[in-house]
Design an enzyme around this catalytic site. Sequence first.
Site, mmCIF file in Angstrom:
data_model
loop_
_atom_site.group_PDB
_atom_site.id
_atom_site.type_symbol
_atom_site.label_atom_id
_atom_site.label_comp_id
_atom_site.label_asym_id
_atom_site.label_seq_id
_atom_site.Cartn_x
_atom_site.Cartn_y
_atom_site.Cartn_z
ATOM 1 N N SER A 9 0.861 -1.180 0.000
ATOM 2 C CA SER A 9 0.000 0.000 0.000
ATOM 3 C C SER A 9 0.901 1.235 0.000
ATOM 4 O O SER A 9 0.973 1.993 0.948
ATOM 5 C CB SER A 9 -0.951 -0.006 1.198
ATOM 6 O OG SER A 9 -0.264 0.197 2.406
ATOM 7 N N HIS A 50 -3.253 -5.876 2.295
ATOM 8 C CA HIS A 50 -2.374 -6.929 2.800
ATOM 9 C C HIS A 50 -3.032 -8.306 2.842
ATOM 10 O O HIS A 50 -2.398 -9.284 3.193
ATOM 11 C CB HIS A 50 -1.845 -6.564 4.196
ATOM 12 C CG HIS A 50 -0.909 -5.391 4.170
ATOM 13 N ND1 HIS A 50 -0.478 -4.756 5.310
ATOM 14 C CD2 HIS A 50 -0.312 -4.742 3.136
ATOM 15 C CE1 HIS A 50 0.339 -3.758 4.969
ATOM 16 N NE2 HIS A 50 0.444 -3.731 3.664
ATOM 17 N N GLN A 101 -6.593 -1.426 7.431
ATOM 18 C CA GLN A 101 -5.454 -2.284 7.052
ATOM 19 C C GLN A 101 -4.838 -3.026 8.235
ATOM 20 O O GLN A 101 -4.460 -4.179 8.104
ATOM 21 C CB GLN A 101 -4.392 -1.436 6.348
ATOM 22 C CG GLN A 101 -3.207 -2.221 5.795
ATOM 23 C CD GLN A 101 -2.227 -1.322 5.051
ATOM 24 O OE1 GLN A 101 -2.457 -0.962 3.909
ATOM 25 N NE2 GLN A 101 -1.150 -0.945 5.708
ATOM 26 N N GLU A 102 -4.691 -2.320 9.381
ATOM 27 C CA GLU A 102 -3.980 -2.953 10.502
ATOM 28 C C GLU A 102 -4.588 -2.566 11.848
ATOM 29 O O GLU A 102 -4.837 -1.389 12.104
ATOM 30 C CB GLU A 102 -2.499 -2.516 10.503
ATOM 31 C CG GLU A 102 -1.756 -2.886 9.232
ATOM 32 C CD GLU A 102 -0.415 -2.162 9.077
ATOM 33 O OE1 GLU A 102 0.173 -1.748 10.099
ATOM 34 O OE2 GLU A 102 0.026 -1.998 7.926
ATOM 35 N N GLU A 109 1.790 -9.379 6.562
ATOM 36 C CA GLU A 109 2.666 -9.105 7.706
ATOM 37 C C GLU A 109 2.461 -10.099 8.843
ATOM 38 O O GLU A 109 2.946 -9.896 9.955
ATOM 39 C CB GLU A 109 2.432 -7.675 8.214
ATOM 40 C CG GLU A 109 2.848 -6.612 7.206
ATOM 41 C CD GLU A 109 2.630 -5.196 7.703
ATOM 42 O OE1 GLU A 109 2.172 -5.012 8.851
ATOM 43 O OE2 GLU A 109 2.920 -4.260 6.933
ATOM 44 N N ASP A 166 -3.640 1.207 11.630
ATOM 45 C CA ASP A 166 -3.237 1.854 10.381
ATOM 46 C C ASP A 166 -4.435 1.742 9.458
ATOM 47 O O ASP A 166 -4.750 0.657 8.963
ATOM 48 C CB ASP A 166 -2.007 1.184 9.766
ATOM 49 C CG ASP A 166 -1.576 1.870 8.471
ATOM 50 O OD1 ASP A 166 -2.235 2.844 8.062
ATOM 51 O OD2 ASP A 166 -0.580 1.427 7.866
ATOM 52 N N GLU A 220 -2.777 5.700 12.276
ATOM 53 C CA GLU A 220 -1.948 6.025 11.115
ATOM 54 C C GLU A 220 -2.814 6.189 9.871
ATOM 55 O O GLU A 220 -3.779 5.448 9.685
ATOM 56 C CB GLU A 220 -0.943 4.885 10.930
ATOM 57 C CG GLU A 220 0.026 5.050 9.764
ATOM 58 C CD GLU A 220 0.943 3.836 9.664
ATOM 59 O OE1 GLU A 220 1.367 3.288 10.713
ATOM 60 O OE2 GLU A 220 1.229 3.416 8.527
ATOM 61 N N ASP A 266 1.847 8.339 7.251
ATOM 62 C CA ASP A 266 2.704 7.403 6.508
ATOM 63 C C ASP A 266 2.669 7.791 5.027
ATOM 64 O O ASP A 266 3.560 8.490 4.546
ATOM 65 C CB ASP A 266 2.204 5.970 6.754
ATOM 66 C CG ASP A 266 2.840 4.939 5.849
ATOM 67 O OD1 ASP A 266 3.863 5.232 5.219
ATOM 68 O OD2 ASP A 266 2.316 3.793 5.765
ATOM 69 N N LYS A 325 10.058 5.243 7.081
ATOM 70 C CA LYS A 325 10.427 4.039 6.338
ATOM 71 C C LYS A 325 11.557 4.442 5.402
ATOM 72 O O LYS A 325 11.312 5.147 4.417
ATOM 73 C CB LYS A 325 9.230 3.558 5.507
ATOM 74 C CG LYS A 325 8.029 3.067 6.311
ATOM 75 C CD LYS A 325 6.818 2.911 5.385
ATOM 76 C CE LYS A 325 5.711 2.096 6.020
ATOM 77 N NZ LYS A 325 4.465 2.121 5.194
ATOM 78 N N HIS A 359 8.717 -1.045 9.411
ATOM 79 C CA HIS A 359 8.972 -2.024 8.345
ATOM 80 C C HIS A 359 8.059 -1.741 7.160
ATOM 81 O O HIS A 359 7.273 -0.801 7.176
ATOM 82 C CB HIS A 359 8.696 -3.448 8.876
ATOM 83 C CG HIS A 359 7.248 -3.698 9.231
ATOM 84 N ND1 HIS A 359 6.751 -4.952 9.514
ATOM 85 C CD2 HIS A 359 6.174 -2.851 9.363
ATOM 86 C CE1 HIS A 359 5.467 -4.876 9.787
ATOM 87 N NE2 HIS A 359 5.088 -3.618 9.708
ATOM 88 N N ARG A 360 8.120 -2.617 6.133
ATOM 89 C CA ARG A 360 7.154 -2.633 5.042
ATOM 90 C C ARG A 360 6.439 -3.983 5.060
ATOM 91 O O ARG A 360 6.861 -4.926 5.725
ATOM 92 C CB ARG A 360 7.841 -2.462 3.666
ATOM 93 C CG ARG A 360 8.665 -1.216 3.501
ATOM 94 C CD ARG A 360 7.917 0.058 3.805
ATOM 95 N NE ARG A 360 6.684 0.260 3.069
ATOM 96 C CZ ARG A 360 6.521 1.148 2.084
ATOM 97 N NH1 ARG A 360 7.530 1.899 1.706
ATOM 98 N NH2 ARG A 360 5.333 1.322 1.495
ATOM 99 N N SER A 361 5.372 -4.088 4.281
ATOM 100 C CA SER A 361 4.668 -5.377 4.257
ATOM 101 C C SER A 361 5.534 -6.467 3.618
ATOM 102 O O SER A 361 5.467 -7.627 4.016
ATOM 103 C CB SER A 361 3.329 -5.243 3.549
ATOM 104 O OG SER A 361 3.484 -4.610 2.300
ATOM 105 N N LYS A 414 7.126 -0.081 14.356
ATOM 106 C CA LYS A 414 6.121 -0.943 13.758
ATOM 107 C C LYS A 414 6.842 -2.007 12.972
ATOM 108 O O LYS A 414 7.421 -1.729 11.925
ATOM 109 C CB LYS A 414 5.288 -0.086 12.794
ATOM 110 C CG LYS A 414 3.806 -0.239 12.938
ATOM 111 C CD LYS A 414 3.068 0.640 11.952
ATOM 112 C CE LYS A 414 2.844 -0.020 10.635
ATOM 113 N NZ LYS A 414 1.826 0.644 9.794
HETATM 114 P P1 PGA Z 1 3.095 -1.232 3.032
HETATM 115 O O1 PGA Z 1 2.132 -1.168 4.268
HETATM 116 O O2 PGA Z 1 4.448 -1.616 3.477
HETATM 117 O O3 PGA Z 1 2.410 -2.278 2.194
HETATM 118 O O4 PGA Z 1 3.067 0.126 2.385
HETATM 119 C C1 PGA Z 1 2.548 -0.785 5.526
HETATM 120 C C2 PGA Z 1 1.884 0.500 5.919
HETATM 121 O O5 PGA Z 1 0.990 1.014 5.222
HETATM 122 O O6 PGA Z 1 2.255 1.033 6.960
HETATM 123 ZN ZN ZN Z 2 0.752 2.718 6.771
#
Ligand code: PGA
Ligand code: ZN
Length: 402
Positions: free
Chosen positions: A40, A144, A152-153, A194, A230, A271, A304, A329, A357-359, A380
């Site tokens: 994302s 994800h 998403q999270e 993740e 998130d 987020e 983000d 990131k 991190h990233r996914s 994270k």
């Molecule tokens: P991404 O997702 O690494 O797929 O961008 C993580 C996030 O959105 O924080």
């Molecule tokens: Zn994010």
Amino acid sequence: LITEVRLRRILDSRGNPTVEADVSTESGGFGRGAAPSGASTGEYEAIELPAEEAIANARELAVPRLEGQVYAGDQRSVDYVLREADGTDDFSEIGANSAVAISMAAAKAGADMLGAPLYQHLGGAFRGNQFPTPLGNVIGGAEHAADATDIQEFLAAPVGAPSVADAVFANAAVHGAARDILAERGEAAAKGDEGAWAPSIDDAEAFDVMAEAVSQVAEEVGFEIRFGLDVAATELYEDGTYVYSDTERTPDEQVDYIADLVEQYDLVYVEDPLDENDYEGFAALTEKVGASGHPGEDCLVCGDDLFVTNVERLEEGIEEGAANSILVKPNQIGTLSEAFDAIELAREHGYDAVVSHRSGETEDTTIAHLAVATAAPFIKTGAVGGERTAKLNELIRIEENA
Ligand code: PGA
Ligand code: ZN
């Protein structure tokens, strides 16, 4: 002096090729770094090229300017050369994946030459003794995982943990508790990218499960665990409205909806609650839930996709009062130096910098060191799964040795 930069394709956690860099120095220093990859991704992120192309272009344009010319311990120079070699604003020539892998590998080679842990090289003697609280991804969906939550999270936040190790185990316990609660409800749960549970439930039910899992584990461990989100709202945003599975919300309704969730669930972290171009909406929400000026009392409203670890985007946000924290990131911007610049600017303006991190991930542990070096309040990096535990276990080791 850097004597050799080697680049290769390795696997990431999604099974895709990514870039790994090895940096060797004259005095026998060695460092290795690997690029993560988002699903994302924000519109304004630096560009990830196909691994093969990123490697070929970096070999041609960047490697000759580094080998025999730059000191690995001189991070600013390494990163300056990467920028110059690329020549674009978004690393579209050598790829942010090659850039960040080389940048991180050089930092590790620099630390190796000093015989110091990476966090010490990056943070020096003035980092203080604060350790980041890990935000553990427990339930999720959106980009994800197919056919799961809209948000998403759902992130466990063991804010009362007496140590990083306690926090890491608490997050894993919340993850386990959520699985059991889902099973009791007859919800089979596969895992998303993740490692978070990705059941076919709506967001309302996910809040229920999360709240129950968190309070169960908090009771067991005897310290405070809260949770956060998130929303990754850019992915929900279509032609001026936030499109959920069961409803739509206007931008104003979205602000109110999120503010109500913060209130109802005592969320500690939200987020990307709004679209990546909506500085105004971020400011309105921050005013509602994150603006008392008393650290620790407020919800972190974190940008983000909004900020993409980019100093210019953050400057714009600061001017408008959008958010009160930034997600960092390194691969969103391409170099560690520029990630540090974003963290420094955030600090100056009272924004918290949360490292992430990233996914798509590898076993690389640089972000654990970055979070410690910069005294980030949160990191994270998931709750379970090898590419996530690589960082979490590194945090446990760092805490033990620091
Ligand atoms: P991404 O997702 O690494 O797929 O961008 C993580 C996030 O959105 O924080
Ligand atoms: Zn994010």
